[in-house]
Write an enzyme that holds these catalytic residues in place. Structure first.
Site, mmCIF file in Angstrom:
data_model
loop_
_atom_site.group_PDB
_atom_site.id
_atom_site.type_symbol
_atom_site.label_atom_id
_atom_site.label_comp_id
_atom_site.label_asym_id
_atom_site.label_seq_id
_atom_site.Cartn_x
_atom_site.Cartn_y
_atom_site.Cartn_z
ATOM 1 N N GLU A 68 0.822 -1.100 -0.089
ATOM 2 C CA GLU A 68 -0.008 0.028 -0.052
ATOM 3 C C GLU A 68 0.947 1.232 0.013
ATOM 4 O OE1 GLU A 68 -3.832 1.893 2.446
ATOM 5 O OE2 GLU A 68 -2.644 0.555 3.251
ATOM 6 N N ASP B 194 -0.885 -4.970 2.916
ATOM 7 C CA ASP B 194 -1.424 -4.103 3.544
ATOM 8 C C ASP B 194 -0.716 -4.134 5.128
ATOM 9 O OD1 ASP B 194 -2.878 -1.972 4.771
ATOM 10 O OD2 ASP B 194 -4.896 -2.661 4.038
ATOM 11 N N ILE C 251 -1.171 -1.952 7.854
ATOM 12 C CA ILE C 251 -1.907 -1.671 8.630
ATOM 13 C C ILE C 251 -3.287 -1.461 8.177
ATOM 14 C CG2 ILE C 251 -2.496 -0.269 10.880
ATOM 15 C CD1 ILE C 251 0.419 0.401 11.164
ATOM 16 N N ASP C 252 -4.055 -2.136 7.974
ATOM 17 C CA ASP C 252 -5.522 -2.211 7.518
ATOM 18 C C ASP C 252 -6.254 -1.641 8.562
ATOM 19 O OD1 ASP C 252 -7.729 -2.216 5.607
ATOM 20 O OD2 ASP C 252 -8.164 -4.200 6.665
ATOM 21 N N THR D 284 -6.321 1.982 9.547
ATOM 22 C CA THR D 284 -5.294 2.908 9.957
ATOM 23 C C THR D 284 -5.886 3.987 10.833
ATOM 24 O OG1 THR D 284 -3.836 2.800 8.015
ATOM 25 C CG2 THR D 284 -3.436 4.594 9.269
ATOM 26 N N ASP E 79 -6.382 -4.428 0.103
ATOM 27 C CA ASP E 79 -7.409 -4.522 1.229
ATOM 28 C C ASP E 79 -8.039 -5.858 1.190
ATOM 29 O OD1 ASP E 79 -7.334 -1.669 1.875
ATOM 30 O OD2 ASP E 79 -8.068 -1.254 -0.187
#
Length: 254
Positions: free
Chosen positions: A59, A75, A77-78, A80, A202
């Protein structure tokens, strides 16, 4: 996978130490922290050491092509915004893609340590427990998850879609982390999930986990899951949810 667990530990540690270097991305409400970048760098460096020929799509740093046949989709930190506010719904999501198909995935809730995994054709698991989608036979009894984009025009359209949907289902939930929402469908804590505007990082790992648990994961009108729409639901209610979303023009708008 050890490197995903290490990445989750890093995210959790940085959150405990304090959020720092908050920047903005597409809009002022789309925050990204130095932690996102640090976690992504950590995973990329670990992958380069373990599998130097593979590509990585992340990402924060984009697509780094490799000579190998595998591409990792990350990802760091999905969720955030949840991370920024200290809400315990943020995850590291990592998937392996080969031949244009996702073949393995792991999602770890970095706040709690809960872990979901799947391999193509090998089933989906939360820890050691194999998952199988459950859910009602009728859409009217379904608890449905969704999410919203950061652009105000897109949110306005998504709000209209939600207004048309909410009277046709049991209720709506919005947790703010697509990878975890898809895992929730896999284990039955959500009956279904839909969202417009998801990027590959995602939904790559979470989508495989939901699919391997028995959910249908697709876009609308025969499309693959992607930016226009991702829908995940048990077979018994997928078509009804799909048709309702088409009728509400859920893939439309900004």
């Amino acid at each position: 996978m050890g490197l995903a667990r290490d990445a989750a530990a890093t995210a959790r540690r940085l959150r405990a130490e304090a959020i720092f270097d908050v920047e903005t991305k597409s809009t002022a409400t789309d925050v990204v922290t130095a932690a996102d970048k640090a976690v992504e760098r950590q995973v990329i460096e670990a992958l380069r050491e373990l599998r130097p020929g593979d590509g990585v799509l992340g990402e924060e740093y984009g697509d780094a092509a490799g000579e190998g046949s595998v591409r990792w989709i990350l990802d760091p930190i999905d969720g955030t915004v949840n991370y920024l506010y200290g809400l315990p719904q943020y995850a590291v999501s990592l998937a392996a893609e080969a031949g244009g198909e996702i073949v393995a995935g792991i999602v770890i809730n970095a706040a709690t340590g809960d872990e979901w995994t799947a391999t193509r054709g090998g089933g989906a698991y939360r820890g050691d427990r194999r998952l199988k989608v459950t859910g009602p036979a009728e859409l009217s009894q379904a608890l449905v998850g969704t999410g919203f984009g950061y652009d105000a025009r897109r949110r306005a359209h998504q709000g209209r879609v939600l207004a048309g949907l909410i009277t046709r289902v049991r209720d709506i939930r919005r947790f703010g982390a697509a990878a975890l929402d898809l895992c929730a469908v896999a284990e039955g804590t959500l009956d279904a999930y839909y969202e417009k505007g998801l990027n590959p990082w995602d939904h790559a790992a979470g989508g495989l986990i939901a699919r391997e648990a028995g959910a249908v994961v697709a876009g609308l009108q025969g499309a693959r899951p992607g930016l226009d729409m991702v829908v995940a639901a048990p077979p018994a209610i997928f078509n009804d949810l799909h048709d309702l979303l088409v009728g509400l023009d859920a893939a439309g708008g900004a």
